[in-house]
Write a protein that holds these residues in place. Structure first.
Motif, PDB file in Angstrom:
ATOM      1  N   PRO A 113       4.979   8.379 -10.120  1.00 17.26           N
ATOM      2  CA  PRO A 113       4.245   9.475 -10.761  1.00 17.26           C
ATOM      3  C   PRO A 113       2.737   9.297 -10.641  1.00 17.26           C
ATOM      4  N   ASP A 114       2.039  10.413 -10.728  1.00 15.58           N
ATOM      5  CA  ASP A 114       0.573  10.399 -10.676  1.00 15.58           C
ATOM      6  C   ASP A 114       0.021  10.014 -12.046  1.00 15.58           C
ATOM      7  N   GLY A 115      -1.299   9.882 -12.109  1.00 14.02           N
ATOM      8  CA  GLY A 115      -1.941   9.554 -13.375  1.00 14.02           C
ATOM      9  C   GLY A 115      -2.131   8.057 -13.532  1.00 14.02           C
ATOM     10  N   LEU A 116      -3.112   7.497 -12.806  1.00 12.33           N
ATOM     11  CA  LEU A 116      -3.355   6.052 -12.812  1.00 12.33           C
ATOM     12  C   LEU A 116      -4.812   5.823 -13.218  1.00 12.33           C
ATOM     13  N   PRO A 117      -5.096   5.738 -14.510  1.00 10.14           N
ATOM     14  CA  PRO A 117      -6.492   5.714 -14.976  1.00 10.14           C
ATOM     15  C   PRO A 117      -7.234   4.416 -14.722  1.00 10.14           C
ATOM     16  N   HIS A 118      -6.532   3.341 -14.353  1.00 10.87           N
ATOM     17  CA  HIS A 118      -7.198   2.045 -14.230  1.00 10.87           C
ATOM     18  C   HIS A 118      -7.547   1.671 -12.785  1.00 10.87           C
ATOM     19  N   LEU A 119      -7.400   2.607 -11.871  1.00 17.30           N
ATOM     20  CA  LEU A 119      -7.774   2.325 -10.486  1.00 17.30           C
ATOM     21  C   LEU A 119      -9.261   2.583 -10.286  1.00 17.30           C
ATOM     22  N   THR A 120      -9.857   1.881  -9.310  1.00 15.10           N
ATOM     23  CA  THR A 120     -11.240   2.175  -8.922  1.00 15.10           C
ATOM     24  C   THR A 120     -11.254   3.506  -8.175  1.00 15.10           C
ATOM     25  N   ALA A 127      -4.665   6.225  -3.094  1.00 17.41           N
ATOM     26  CA  ALA A 127      -3.362   6.537  -3.696  1.00 17.41           C
ATOM     27  C   ALA A 127      -3.082   8.034  -3.617  1.00 17.41           C
ATOM     28  N   GLN A 128      -4.102   8.848  -3.847  1.00 19.13           N
ATOM     29  CA  GLN A 128      -3.921  10.292  -3.767  1.00 19.13           C
ATOM     30  C   GLN A 128      -3.642  10.744  -2.331  1.00 19.13           C
ATOM     31  N   ASP A 129      -4.316  10.124  -1.363  1.00 20.25           N
ATOM     32  CA  ASP A 129      -4.065  10.456   0.040  1.00 20.25           C
ATOM     33  C   ASP A 129      -2.625  10.110   0.431  1.00 20.25           C
ATOM     34  N   LEU A 130      -2.122   8.991  -0.086  1.00 16.89           N
ATOM     35  CA  LEU A 130      -0.729   8.629   0.190  1.00 16.89           C
ATOM     36  C   LEU A 130       0.222   9.659  -0.421  1.00 16.89           C
ATOM     37  N   ARG A 131      -0.098  10.088  -1.629  1.00 16.76           N
ATOM     38  CA  ARG A 131       0.762  11.057  -2.311  1.00 16.76           C
ATOM     39  C   ARG A 131       0.731  12.412  -1.592  1.00 16.76           C
ATOM     40  N   ASN A 132      -0.421  12.766  -1.038  1.00 18.09           N
ATOM     41  CA  ASN A 132      -0.573  14.058  -0.362  1.00 18.09           C
ATOM     42  C   ASN A 132      -0.133  14.021   1.095  1.00 18.09           C
ATOM     43  N   GLY A 133       0.166  12.830   1.624  1.00 24.98           N
ATOM     44  CA  GLY A 133       0.561  12.734   3.032  1.00 24.98           C
ATOM     45  C   GLY A 133      -0.587  12.961   3.992  1.00 24.98           C
ATOM     46  N   ILE A 167       0.868  -1.177   0.000  1.00 22.80           N
ATOM     47  CA  ILE A 167       0.000   0.000   0.000  1.00 22.80           C
ATOM     48  C   ILE A 167       0.911   1.236   0.000  1.00 22.80           C
ATOM     49  N   ASP A 168       1.320   1.627  -1.188  1.00 24.59           N
ATOM     50  CA  ASP A 168       2.106   2.842  -1.412  1.00 24.59           C
ATOM     51  C   ASP A 168       1.897   3.262  -2.855  1.00 24.59           C
ATOM     52  N   THR A 169       2.480   4.361  -3.249  1.00 30.60           N
ATOM     53  CA  THR A 169       2.212   4.853  -4.605  1.00 30.60           C
ATOM     54  C   THR A 169       2.738   3.907  -5.679  1.00 30.60           C
ATOM     55  N   HIS A 170       3.843   3.220  -5.411  1.00 29.00           N
ATOM     56  CA  HIS A 170       4.375   2.271  -6.394  1.00 29.00           C
ATOM     57  C   HIS A 170       3.484   1.038  -6.495  1.00 29.00           C
ATOM     58  N   GLY A 171       2.949   0.585  -5.365  1.00 22.63           N
ATOM     59  CA  GLY A 171       2.040  -0.555  -5.396  1.00 22.63           C
ATOM     60  C   GLY A 171       0.814  -0.272  -6.251  1.00 22.63           C
ATOM     61  N   ALA A 200       0.689   1.943  -8.643  1.00 21.88           N
ATOM     62  CA  ALA A 200       1.128   2.099 -10.030  1.00 21.88           C
ATOM     63  C   ALA A 200       1.221   0.742 -10.721  1.00 21.88           C
ATOM     64  N   ILE A 201       1.720  -0.275 -10.006  1.00 21.90           N
ATOM     65  CA  ILE A 201       1.802  -1.615 -10.592  1.00 21.90           C
ATOM     66  C   ILE A 201       0.402  -2.189 -10.778  1.00 21.90           C
ATOM     67  N   LEU A 202      -0.469  -1.993  -9.782  1.00 16.41           N
ATOM     68  CA  LEU A 202      -1.856  -2.432  -9.922  1.00 16.41           C
ATOM     69  C   LEU A 202      -2.489  -1.803 -11.157  1.00 16.41           C
ATOM     70  N   ASN A 203      -2.228  -0.522 -11.379  1.00 16.40           N
ATOM     71  CA  ASN A 203      -2.765   0.171 -12.543  1.00 16.40           C
ATOM     72  C   ASN A 203      -2.265  -0.469 -13.846  1.00 16.40           C
ATOM     73  N   GLN A 204      -0.996  -0.868 -13.886  1.00 16.58           N
ATOM     74  CA  GLN A 204      -0.448  -1.515 -15.080  1.00 16.58           C
ATOM     75  C   GLN A 204      -1.094  -2.872 -15.322  1.00 16.58           C
ATOM     76  N   VAL A 205      -1.241  -3.641 -14.250  1.00 20.13           N
ATOM     77  CA  VAL A 205      -1.840  -4.974 -14.392  1.00 20.13           C
ATOM     78  C   VAL A 205      -3.285  -4.863 -14.862  1.00 20.13           C
ATOM     79  N   ARG A 206      -4.027  -3.932 -14.268  1.00 24.80           N
ATOM     80  CA  ARG A 206      -5.428  -3.798 -14.672  1.00 24.80           C
ATOM     81  C   ARG A 206      -5.541  -3.231 -16.078  1.00 24.80           C
ATOM     82  N   GLY A 207      -4.528  -2.494 -16.531  1.00 23.07           N
ATOM     83  CA  GLY A 207      -4.527  -2.047 -17.913  1.00 23.07           C
ATOM     84  C   GLY A 207      -4.460  -3.213 -18.884  1.00 23.07           C
ATOM     85  N   LEU A 208      -3.820  -4.312 -18.472  1.00 23.14           N
ATOM     86  CA  LEU A 208      -3.760  -5.525 -19.290  1.00 23.14           C
ATOM     87  C   LEU A 208      -4.981  -6.401 -19.091  1.00 23.14           C
TER      88      LEU A 208
END
Length: 388
Positions: free
Chosen positions: A345-352, A359-365, A302-306, A308-316
């Motif tokens: 980086p931000d911009g993860l279109p495949h997340l619920t 993810a945004q709350d993690l990025r904003n602290g 549960i972090d921004t990289h996690g 980001a990978i979820l977003n990539q997998v769901r894109g497939l």
């Protein structure tokens, strides 16, 4: 103008050497351009300077005496003679009249001869490389000790038109994969000139010789573990990704995880397997089109990289469900929170919407700057409950 600002002989040599270092002189020679005398203006004393700084002006003029500079032609002009100022002759420009004089002045005759020799020898095997050399002479000199091996390597690749091979299979005396990796930047420039367009993948960077020039790539491997009661003599496999093109018999559910110890400690789950992603889940899973036909769960930190990978997998695989990557899991494990040193980086279109907000709350602290919860810190009881 003060004496300190008068042009000294060594400054002229330095100015000419800078132009030599740029390659312009050697390029002109290699391309057969006629030599045009090079004039370097000299800043020297004015008539008033000769009156107020006579000793320094005399010493400066003597430093430019023609006998001291056999490779230069010193142009002079008279100054003074008016307003009661004495008339004097001072140097105003230093000229280099021939290429040979320029090479001697800069002490580069040996380098010039080496360049021309290497170019003549290269032209016998690769005329297009010889043309490239004329425009990049300083690169040639920088790689002179290995030049013949580099040319032989480029020619071997050019002439090898059979099935793709690994870089390791290039068979040239004195050339091995270490040599190729060390010199891949200059080899890429060679290959862009000697190979036909059809053998160059311009979408791949020059730093990736394998992808750009059609070599065989090291295969991707998938490590998977059987979680169910399958009639097999083994519980875990590592196979080439491209060879896992069909769904293993009896598998209905697939869990993809990033952490090895969590992968190894997953409890039994009927009709399921676990795949170790190791941070590259999307790159591995793209080979497994049969994942579209099973229940697919991705579980990362549960972090921004996690996310980001979820977003990539769901894109497939759009039907991918995240596992234990929710706000409830995060807040119930506050004692195990850690820090994410760099954020994705931000911009993860495949997340619920829920995932995207977390993810945004993690990025904003929102809860803590650079907050992360690693998956191996989640309690076993929570994992078992989620898998039941």
């Amino acid at each position: 103008m003060t004496p300190a600002k008068w042009t000294r002989p060594e400054q002229v040599v330095e100015a000419l050497r800078r132009k030599w270092t740029s390659g312009r002189y050697l390029t002109a020679a290699a391309n057969g351009h006629p030599f045009e005398p090079i004039g370097v203006p000299l800043k020297g004393p004015t008539a008033a300077d000769t009156l107020h700084h006579y000793e320094q002006a005399l010493a400066w003029a003597q430093s430019w005496a023609p006998g001291r500079h056999p490779h230069l032609r010193i142009q002079t002009k008279p100054i003074g003679g008016r307003n009661n100022l004495p008339s004097n002759t001072v140097p105003v420009r230093a000229w280099v009249d021939t290429r040979d004089l320029l090479w001697t002045l800069l002490d580069v005759t040996a380098e010039v001869e080496l360049f021309h020799t290497l170019r003549e020898q290269t032209a016998q095997h690769a005329s297009d490389l010889a043309r490239w050399m004329a425009d990049h002479p300083m690169k040639v000199l920088a790689h002179a000790p290995a030049w013949h091996r580099l040319v032989r390597t480029a020619c071997w690749i050019r002439d090898h038109t059979a099935e793709p091979v690994y870089l390791r299979e290039i068979d040239i005396p004195g050339v091995d994969t270490k040599f190729i990796e060390t010199n891949k930047a200059i080899l890429a420039e060679f290959l862009d000139h000697v190979l036909p367009e059809g053998r160059i993948d311009t979408c791949a960077p020059k730093s990736d010789l394998v992808a750009r020039y059609g070599f065989r790539a090291k295969p991707a491997y998938i490590r998977l573990r059987y979680l169910g009661d399958f009639p097999l003599p083994f519980s875990e496999l590592t196979v080439r990704a491209q060879e896992l093109s069909t769904r293993p018999p009896g598998v209905r559910t697939v869990f993809v995880l990033e952490n090895e110890i969590t992968y190894l400690s997953l409890p039994p789950v009927p009709d399921a397997i676990a795949i170790l992603g190791s941070g590259y889940a999307a790159a591995l899973l793209r080979h497994l089109t049969w994942l579209n036909d099973v229940g697919l769960y991705y579980w990362g930190d549960i972090d921004t990289h996690g996310f980001a990978i979820l977003n990539q997998v769901r894109g497939l695989f759009p039907h991918t469900t995240s596992l234990l990557m929710d706000r409830t899991t995060l807040l119930s494990h506050e004692a195990h929170w850690g820090e994410e040193k760099t954020q994705a980086p931000d911009g993860l279109p495949h997340l619920t919407p829920e995932e995207a907000q977390l993810a945004q709350d993690l990025r904003n602290g929102t809860y803590r700057p650079h907050l992360r919860l690693e998956q191996e810190r989640i309690s076993i009881a929570t994992i078992r409950s989620a898998l039941t």
